[in-house]
Design an enzyme around this catalytic site. Structure first.
Site, PDB file in Angstrom:
ATOM      1  N   ASN A 214      48.134  31.982  37.619  1.00 55.14           N
ATOM      2  CA  ASN A 214      47.469  32.417  36.383  1.00 55.14           C
ATOM      3  C   ASN A 214      48.039  33.763  35.963  1.00 55.14           C
ATOM      4  O   ASN A 214      48.939  34.304  36.601  1.00 55.14           O
ATOM      5  CB  ASN A 214      45.949  32.487  36.593  1.00 55.14           C
ATOM      6  N   ASP A 286      40.673  27.764  40.896  1.00 53.91           N
ATOM      7  CA  ASP A 286      39.522  26.933  41.263  1.00 53.91           C
ATOM      8  C   ASP A 286      39.965  25.623  41.905  1.00 53.91           C
ATOM      9  O   ASP A 286      39.220  25.020  42.661  1.00 53.91           O
ATOM     10  CB  ASP A 286      38.676  26.642  40.012  1.00 53.91           C
ATOM     11  N   LYS A 296      61.193  19.176  47.285  1.00 54.14           N
ATOM     12  CA  LYS A 296      61.128  19.315  45.836  1.00 54.14           C
ATOM     13  C   LYS A 296      60.872  17.948  45.182  1.00 54.14           C
ATOM     14  O   LYS A 296      61.564  16.980  45.497  1.00 54.14           O
ATOM     15  CB  LYS A 296      62.447  19.908  45.327  1.00 54.14           C
ATOM     16  N   PHE A 330      34.091  39.822  39.853  1.00 51.72           N
ATOM     17  CA  PHE A 330      34.657  40.045  38.517  1.00 51.72           C
ATOM     18  C   PHE A 330      34.530  38.754  37.722  1.00 51.72           C
ATOM     19  O   PHE A 330      34.511  37.668  38.306  1.00 51.72           O
ATOM     20  CB  PHE A 330      36.137  40.433  38.618  1.00 51.72           C
ATOM     21  N   LYS A 344      27.104  34.111  37.206  1.00 52.65           N
ATOM     22  CA  LYS A 344      28.005  34.282  38.358  1.00 52.65           C
ATOM     23  C   LYS A 344      27.411  35.241  39.379  1.00 52.65           C
ATOM     24  O   LYS A 344      27.525  35.037  40.582  1.00 52.65           O
ATOM     25  CB  LYS A 344      29.374  34.773  37.895  1.00 52.65           C
ATOM     26  N   LYS A 348      26.692  33.768  43.061  1.00 50.63           N
ATOM     27  CA  LYS A 348      27.564  34.234  44.141  1.00 50.63           C
ATOM     28  C   LYS A 348      26.927  35.357  44.944  1.00 50.63           C
ATOM     29  O   LYS A 348      27.571  35.962  45.787  1.00 50.63           O
ATOM     30  CB  LYS A 348      28.922  34.646  43.567  1.00 50.63           C
TER      31      LYS A 348
END
Ligand code: CTP
Length: 409
Positions: A214, A286, A296, A330, A344, A348
């Site tokens: 990401n 996730d 490969k 975060f 969240k 959490k």
């Protein structure tokens, strides 16, 4: 509040220079020692005599007008200052600082100083939003220059918009807040605390040469780690893939490199029993490919389907096993910030959750600044407007330190 603090006030040439007189006077009233450098153009708006009378010291305008043969004035002033405050800061001085020009007394002093620099920009709205000015301000913020954002309203040029220099009393408040923060940091309130910070993005392999990741740059996590070190903590930085360079080694810092969410989980789990504060600034994938091919993958057919399976939610797993640990999560969101943040935080079992709207300009992945809102179980605790990530890191950890020592905040 400012007794004995040495503030070097740089005044540049915009109409808001007239407010520099009031600013200088207020700084002196608060006990600061003030020296003033004016640019040539600033002297067209307000006289040197005004600022000399208010600061009770000669004003500097010319690099070659050496008032004291014992010293070189711009080096002497650069070394003398605890803080350099440029108010108003024109587009011109901002550009000079961004590229490192030293062609007058103020710009050479700015190159020579190691003191913190704070800018209060003031200019026409179109100048303020000009791509070059935006880029230069971002460059300066990345170097840790503090910004006092201009307000919106009627501008002297006749336009209405953003670009009006912040009022002198609010600039003085920002200067006081800066020194107060520095003093609190100097007490090193996190001494002997063990802090684990995760930073960057995870890598979920498809095959030996391809992976899913990401946009996380790691900058926020690095800034948190640096702030924790500054506040006296022992820090372990668990880092995934990052674009930015990690903080240079300092005593008290350990680096652990990981790739996948599973690796990150194992690393923080291994440190967990001995962790006082965990900051999960990393962007964890996730899902991961169900199978990572050993060789490969060769292309075949016109389409390819990738099956992904869920990764462990590290924060949630640790939140369930909390004993003494203070947990900070975060959340990067694009909508319904507060709702997602609170969800969240509860899910959490975090003590604090730091949320940022990644769609806002100057916030989120890859930027050097951020805009964050910090929540606890009762809701919003702290909102930090656009500021360098380093400053944000410090503000968050100061809040944690205050919570741990029982000072309510
Ligand atoms: N996090 C984690 N492990 C995961 C996913 C997220 O520890 N597998 C942590 C992140 O490090 C961050 C917080 O959880 O501190 C929130 O991450 P985010 O991706 O916003 O949360 P998600 O629970 O994945 O929610 P969303 O549905 O928005 O993806």
């Amino acid at each position: 509040m400012l007794t004995g603090k040495k503030v070097l006030l740089g005044v540049t040439g915009g109409i808001a220079a007239f407010k520099a007189a009031s600013l200088c006077s207020k700084l002196v009233q608060q006990g600061a020692e003030v020296r003033v450098i004016m640019t040539e153009s600033a002297t067209r708006f307000v006289t040197e005599l005004t600022l000399q009378a208010l600061s009770k010291h000669p004003v500097y305008t010319d690099t070659f007008d050496e008032k004291n043969p014992q010293v070189i004035a711009h080096i002497d002033l650069a070394d003398w200052a605890d803080l350099v405050l440029i108010a108003p800061a024109t587009a011109n001085i901002i550009a000079k600082m961004a590229v490192g020009l030293g062609d007058d007394m103020l710009s050479t002093t700015l190159l020579a100083t190691e003191a913190k620099i704070m800018l209060a920009p003031a200019m026409n709205v179109h100048m303020y939003t000009h791509p070059t000015v935006t880029r230069n301000l971002a460059e300066l913020a990345a170097r840790g220059v503090l910004m006092i954002e201009p307000g919106s309203g009627q501008l002297a040029c006749g336009y209405t918009g953003k670009g009006r220099m912040e009022e002198p009393e609010n600039i003085v408040a920002a200067v006081e807040a800066y020194f107060a923060r520095r003093e609190r940091a100097a007490q090193r309130p996190l001494t002997s605390r063990k802090v684990v910070v995760t930073a960057g993005g995870t890598i979920e392999r498809l095959d030996p040469v391809r992976y899913i990741t990401n946009d996380s740059s790691g900058k926020m996590g690095f800034a948190i780690a640096k702030a924790a070190l500054d506040l006296g903590a022992e820090v372990t930085l668990v880092m995934g893939r990052t674009d930015a360079a990690p903080p240079i080694y300092r005593e008290g810092l350990s680096l652990v490199r990981v790739e996948s969410a599973q690796d990150m989980y194992e690393a923080v789990q291994g440190l967990w029993a001995d962790t006082d504060i965990l900051v999960k600034a990393a962007a964890v994938a996730d899902y991961r490919p169900k199978q990572a091919a050993e060789r490969k993958i060769k292309k075949s057919g016109d389409s390819m389907t990738l099956e992904l399976v869920k990764n462990i939610d590290i924060l949630e797993a640790l939140g369930r096993n909390k004993t003494k640990q203070f947990l900070i999560g975060f959340a990067a969101e694009t909508d319904h910030l507060e709702e997602h943040a609170m969800d969240k935080l509860r899910r959490k079992n975090c003590d604090l959750l730091v949320a940022n709207d990644v769609t806002a300009e100057g916030a989120g992945f890859g930027t050097d600044t951020n805009i964050v809102h910090v929540y606890d179980a009762n809701g919003l605790v702290l909102s930090i407007p656009r500021a360098p990530k380093e400053e944000i890191g410090l503000a968050i950890l100061e809040l944690v330190a205050a919570r741990l020592t029982g000072e309510s905040k």
